[in-house]
Design a protein around this motif. Structure first.
Motif, short mmCIF file in Angstrom:
data_model
loop_
_atom_site.label_atom_id
_atom_site.label_comp_id
_atom_site.label_asym_id
_atom_site.label_seq_id
_atom_site.Cartn_x
_atom_site.Cartn_y
_atom_site.Cartn_z
N GLU A 62 0.96 -1.35 -0.15
CA GLU A 62 0.14 -0.01 -0.04
C GLU A 62 0.67 1.23 -0.22
OE1 GLU A 62 -3.57 -2.00 2.68
OE2 GLU A 62 -2.09 -0.67 3.62
N SER A 63 1.89 1.28 0.97
CA SER A 63 2.86 2.16 0.87
C SER A 63 3.63 2.35 -0.49
CB SER A 63 4.07 2.21 1.80
OG SER A 63 3.52 2.20 3.09
N ASP A 64 3.86 1.62 -1.30
CA ASP A 64 4.32 1.65 -2.83
C ASP A 64 3.41 2.38 -3.56
OD1 ASP A 64 6.67 0.40 -1.82
OD2 ASP A 64 6.24 -1.40 -2.70
N VAL A 65 2.04 1.93 -3.44
CA VAL A 65 1.04 2.61 -4.43
C VAL A 65 0.93 4.13 -3.69
CG1 VAL A 65 -1.62 2.61 -4.83
CG2 VAL A 65 -0.18 0.35 -4.77
N PHE A 66 0.94 4.40 -2.40
CA PHE A 66 0.58 5.80 -2.21
C PHE A 66 1.95 6.51 -2.79
CE2 PHE A 66 1.03 9.21 0.82
CZ PHE A 66 -0.14 9.44 1.19
N ARG A 67 2.89 6.02 -2.63
CA ARG A 67 4.44 6.91 -2.79
C ARG A 67 4.38 7.06 -4.45
NH1 ARG A 67 7.19 4.44 0.10
NH2 ARG A 67 7.63 2.52 -1.11
N ARG A 68 4.16 6.14 -5.06
CA ARG A 68 4.20 6.39 -6.49
C ARG A 68 3.08 7.52 -6.89
NH1 ARG A 68 4.52 1.34 -7.36
NH2 ARG A 68 2.58 0.81 -7.34
N ALA A 69 1.87 7.30 -6.39
CA ALA A 69 0.94 8.26 -6.86
C ALA A 69 1.15 9.70 -6.13
CB ALA A 69 -0.59 7.68 -6.14
N ARG A 70 1.91 9.82 -5.10
CA ARG A 70 2.08 10.95 -4.40
C ARG A 70 3.49 11.83 -5.26
NH1 ARG A 70 5.46 9.96 0.46
NH2 ARG A 70 7.13 10.13 -1.04
N ASN A 71 4.09 10.94 -6.04
CA ASN A 71 5.33 11.59 -6.81
C ASN A 71 4.73 11.84 -8.61
OD1 ASN A 71 6.78 11.69 -4.65
ND2 ASN A 71 7.64 9.29 -5.02
N THR A 72 3.69 11.37 -8.49
CA THR A 72 3.12 11.60 -9.95
C THR A 72 3.01 13.09 -10.30
OG1 THR A 72 1.71 9.64 -9.75
CG2 THR A 72 1.20 11.39 -11.62
N LYS A 73 3.46 13.16 -11.60
CA LYS A 73 3.48 14.74 -12.14
C LYS A 73 2.07 15.08 -12.42
CE LYS A 73 8.05 15.70 -12.86
NZ LYS A 73 8.65 15.85 -11.70
N VAL A 74 1.53 16.05 -11.87
CA VAL A 74 -0.03 16.50 -12.32
C VAL A 74 0.25 17.92 -12.93
CG1 VAL A 74 -1.15 15.55 -10.18
CG2 VAL A 74 -0.31 17.54 -10.05
N HIS A 75 -0.77 18.26 -13.71
CA HIS A 75 -0.76 19.44 -14.62
C HIS A 75 -1.24 20.53 -14.12
CE1 HIS A 75 0.87 16.94 -17.95
NE2 HIS A 75 -0.02 16.17 -17.62
N GLY A 76 -1.93 20.45 -12.86
CA GLY A 76 -2.48 21.64 -12.23
C GLY A 76 -2.75 21.30 -10.79
N VAL A 77 -2.64 22.33 -9.98
CA VAL A 77 -3.27 22.17 -8.65
C VAL A 77 -4.20 23.26 -8.35
CG1 VAL A 77 -2.39 22.56 -6.18
CG2 VAL A 77 -0.77 21.67 -7.85
N PRO A 78 -5.60 22.75 -7.50
CA PRO A 78 -6.14 23.78 -7.15
C PRO A 78 -5.91 24.93 -6.51
CG PRO A 78 -7.05 21.70 -6.85
CD PRO A 78 -5.73 21.51 -7.23
#
Length: 135
Positions: free
Chosen positions: A77-93
């Motif tokens: 679960e930590s691996d899934v969380f960490r991978r998603a946390r480090n994903t580049k997103v194109h915009g932040v609210p």
């Protein structure tokens, strides 16, 4: 008949999904849990339900929720969380910091991943911790 409420995928198919695809599913799962909690908790008017839901599913609230459950996560679960946390997103609210948005995305991806694996008991266990009021 297909079961459109309980989608499941095998590990290979889930592994082909991006973190943002997992977050897309997890966003819905997390909001459904939150809406159900509010309705069964006694809120009845549409205005109250909507405002409380928005307050609980915004990035800053999901950041706080993630902090509550991070110590409980398994290695997988930590691996899934960490991978998603480090994903580049194109915009932040505007209402969220970059860190809050990254953690919110990771939380949603984790819930999406658990949902697609059919791990409903684990979803409930983690959400139960999130739903507990601060001591």
């Amino acid at each position: 008949m297909n079961d459109y409420l309980h989608f499941t995928m095998d590990d290979a198919d889930i592994g082909r999904l991006s973190s943002l695809a997992l977050a897309h599913v997890g966003d819905c799962v997390y909001e459904l849990l939150t809406r159900g909690r509010l309705v069964t908790g006694g809120l009845t008017t549409a205005r109250n339900l909507h405002s409380h839901t928005v307050a609980l599913v915004r990035a800053s609230a999901q950041y706080e929720a993630a902090q509550k459950i991070l110590p409980m996560l398994t290695e997988e679960e930590s691996d899934v969380f960490r991978r998603a946390r480090n994903t580049k997103v194109h915009g932040v609210p505007k209402a969220a910091s970059k860190a809050e948005y990254a953690y919110a995305t990771a939380l949603e991806a984790l819930f999406g991943w658990l949902y697609l694996k059919g791990r409903y008991e684990r979803i409930n266990a983690l959400y139960d911790v999130i739903a507990q009021p601060e001591a």
